[in-house]
Enzyme design. Structure first.
Site, PDB file in Angstrom:
ATOM      1  N   ASP A 202      28.483  24.334  23.547  1.00 42.67           N
ATOM      2  CA  ASP A 202      28.727  25.553  22.781  1.00 42.67           C
ATOM      3  C   ASP A 202      27.881  26.704  23.333  1.00 42.67           C
ATOM      4  O   ASP A 202      26.718  26.514  23.693  1.00 42.67           O
ATOM      5  CB  ASP A 202      28.358  25.280  21.312  1.00 42.67           C
ATOM      6  CG  ASP A 202      28.673  26.439  20.399  1.00 42.67           C
ATOM      7  OD1 ASP A 202      29.856  26.766  20.247  1.00 42.67           O
ATOM      8  OD2 ASP A 202      27.721  27.007  19.818  1.00 42.67           O
TER       9      ASP A 202
ATOM     10  N   GLU B  32      31.234  26.648  27.231  1.00 44.37           N
ATOM     11  CA  GLU B  32      31.911  27.782  26.605  1.00 44.37           C
ATOM     12  C   GLU B  32      31.166  29.052  27.005  1.00 44.37           C
ATOM     13  O   GLU B  32      29.993  29.211  26.667  1.00 44.37           O
ATOM     14  CB  GLU B  32      31.911  27.657  25.076  1.00 44.37           C
ATOM     15  CG  GLU B  32      32.550  28.854  24.392  1.00 44.37           C
ATOM     16  CD  GLU B  32      32.191  28.966  22.915  1.00 44.37           C
ATOM     17  OE1 GLU B  32      32.984  29.537  22.153  1.00 44.37           O
ATOM     18  OE2 GLU B  32      31.092  28.493  22.534  1.00 44.37           O
TER      19      GLU B  32
END
Length: 514
Positions: free
Chosen positions: A206, A274
């Site tokens: 993330d 990401e």
């Protein structure tokens, strides 16, 4: 497992990953919230799609202020989702079905309820005092600089215990870890090894470019209005008014990613990062994935925006990719748990959605599908009273948040679409009940069967998984490109419009071998 997959060592090259949002996949306990046992129970369906791996969004112990993206125990399973035995069953079941398991690691920040943060905020001289990003106020008591939070307002929050501000790029309850401290890096690497020992095959990382901040805490410069994009934050968010030169995407990230790779390499694990950066996304993609020993692939936002994905736009993205990130490995997605579902975002008919699914499976790079995408689910329209997402509650009604793409999966026409026997944490839209898995299984022309066909096409042709992508052109609404490897060459032509064009019917995708 087919021959191509079985003989491909690096499964992630051109691989297809299916994202599962645990809260909304399958509830087995009757509390209205999906769980790990539910995922394990439904894995045969996922395997039937023909994908290579599942990405399971966070299930760690958490106060759930951001629904699992605020972790309070990296090695614990939140009771909402089950137990470690349930997780072990999920991994075993996936492997028995030929599926890889990737889990979502949120390392840029923790929950403010994490023991590390509780100790860090207790004083300025405890063993973990420097594990988070702390700073003194300016002489007038205001925050140390102008950095903004993605969730609105200042990225700094005053803490009375230390009489200092701490950094939070997201919610106030999500303090940022200090990656400049080697001990923090060591603890996170050890945590990753823990899950690899549990049998996971890789990670989705993330906010991979948020790990480091500028240690001089310099102000971010303003961003000219004509350069503002709503890829990382919605248009109404003042976050888009800055060039985030110092608050994220720092050069020190590279060394940490290399450390992370060295830690996971003995396990043969794969990583998809990401990258949340509207200004330098492709540059960072090249830096992070374009060289061995960093990250194998990374999620990009080009097809997750509100811009209509016409032929010219796809050609433009790949032209930029070839010029800026020629060695990079992107992971393409049209929907995920953070954006409006693409069926609604681009106002697609079923015919158009099928064409885009086919094109997606023909692109160079990895592919990520979001649960329910294969059913053609539109964005759910929710009332304000139904919202659970703090992001949507803050910016309503100009931005309705992320709940509309997170509503429960619809399996059949039973209670709540077969998701749960009790009231779900988010309502099941009536329109979704017309697109259940059971209904689409019975319809040979359904979106579900088309996705299976398109995925099978990618698995069948080695050039679509790992070949070069060249000769990319857009002539009006017709996108054309070639995929080539040492075994085959394929010409793909797609009419992405409602009218006949280039000898193709509306929304026809033509694949020519030779």
């Amino acid at each position: 497992m087919d021959e191509l997959t079985a003989t491909t060592t690096d499964w992630w090259r051109g691989g297809i990953i299916y994202q599962i949002y645990p809260r909304s996949f399958q509830d087995t306990t009757g509390n209205g919230i999906g769980d790990l046992a539910g995922i394990a129970q439904r894995l045969p369906y996922v395997a039937s799609l023909g994908v290579d791996a599942v990405w399971v969004s966070p299930f760690f112990t958490s106060p759930m202020r951001d629904f699992g993206y605020d972790v309070s125990d990296y090695r614990g399973i939140d009771p909402l989702f089950g137990t470690m035995d349930d997780f072990d069953w999920l991994v075993t079941s996936a492997h028995d079905l030929g599926l890889k398991v990737m889990i979502d690691l949120v390392m840029s920040h923790t929950s403010d309820q994490h023991p590390w943060f509780k100790e860090s905020r207790a004083s300025r001289d405890n063993p973990k005092a420097d594990w988070y990003v702390w700073a003194d106020p300016k002489p007038d008591g205001t925050p140390p600089n102008n950095w903004l939070s993605i969730f609105g307002g200042s990225a700094w929050h005053w803490d009375a215990r230390r009489e200092q501000y701490y950094l939070h790029n997201f919610l106030t309850q999500q303090p940022d870890l200090n990656f400049h401290n080697p001990a923090v890096q060591d603890a996170l690497l050890e945590m990753a090894r823990f899950w690899l020992e549990k049998g996971v095959d890789g990670f989705r990382l993330d906010t991979i470019n948020f790990y480091f901040h500028d240690d001089q805490l310099r102000d971010n410069p303003p961003l000219a209005p004509e350069l503002r994009r709503a890829d990382t934050a919605p248009r109404v968010n003042p976050y888009n008014h800055q060039s985030h030169r110092f608050s994220k995407s720092q050069p020190q990230n590279i060394a940490f990613l290399e450390r992370f790779y060295q830690a996971i390499a003995p396990y043969g694990a794969a990583v998809v990062g990401e990258i949340g950066d509207s200004e330098r996304a492709l540059e960072l993609l090249e830096e992070y994935t374009g060289r061995p020993g960093r990250v194998q692939m990374s999620y990009v936002f080009d097809f997750l925006s509100g811009d209509d994905l016409r032929a010219a736009r796809i050609a433009e993205v790949f032209d930029q990719l070839h010029r800026t990130a020629p060695n990079a490995c992107p992971c393409w997605a049209m929907s995920n748990h953070d954006v409006v579902r693409h069926i609604t975002r681009w106002n697609l008919t079923d015919q158009a959605a099928k064409a885009y699914a086919t094109v997606l499976m023909c692109l160079r790079g990895a592919v990520c599908l979001y649960q329910g995408e294969e059913l053609g689910l539109p964005e759910a329209e929710l009332r304000f009273d139904d919202l659970r997402d703090p992001y949507g509650i803050e910016f309503w009604p100009e931005f309705k948040g992320r709940d509309g793409c997170r509503t429960p999966m619809v399996w059949d026409m039973g209670v709540n679409g077969g998701f749960s026997t009790s009231q779900p944490w988010l309502p099941v839209p009536h329109v979704h009940l017309q697109r259940t898995v059971v209904a689409q299984e019975a319809d040979a022309q359904s979106m579900l069967h088309h996705y299976r066909w398109a995925i099978g096409l990618r698995r069948k042709h080695s050039a679509l998984r790992e070949g070069d992508m060249t000769d990319i052109t857009a002539e009006g609404p017709v996108l054309s490109f070639r995929r080539t490897d040492d075994r085959q060459s394929l010409l793909i032509r797609a009419n992405l419009s409602d009218d006949d064009a280039g000898g193709l019917a509306p929304w026809q995708v033509q694949i020519i071998e030779g």
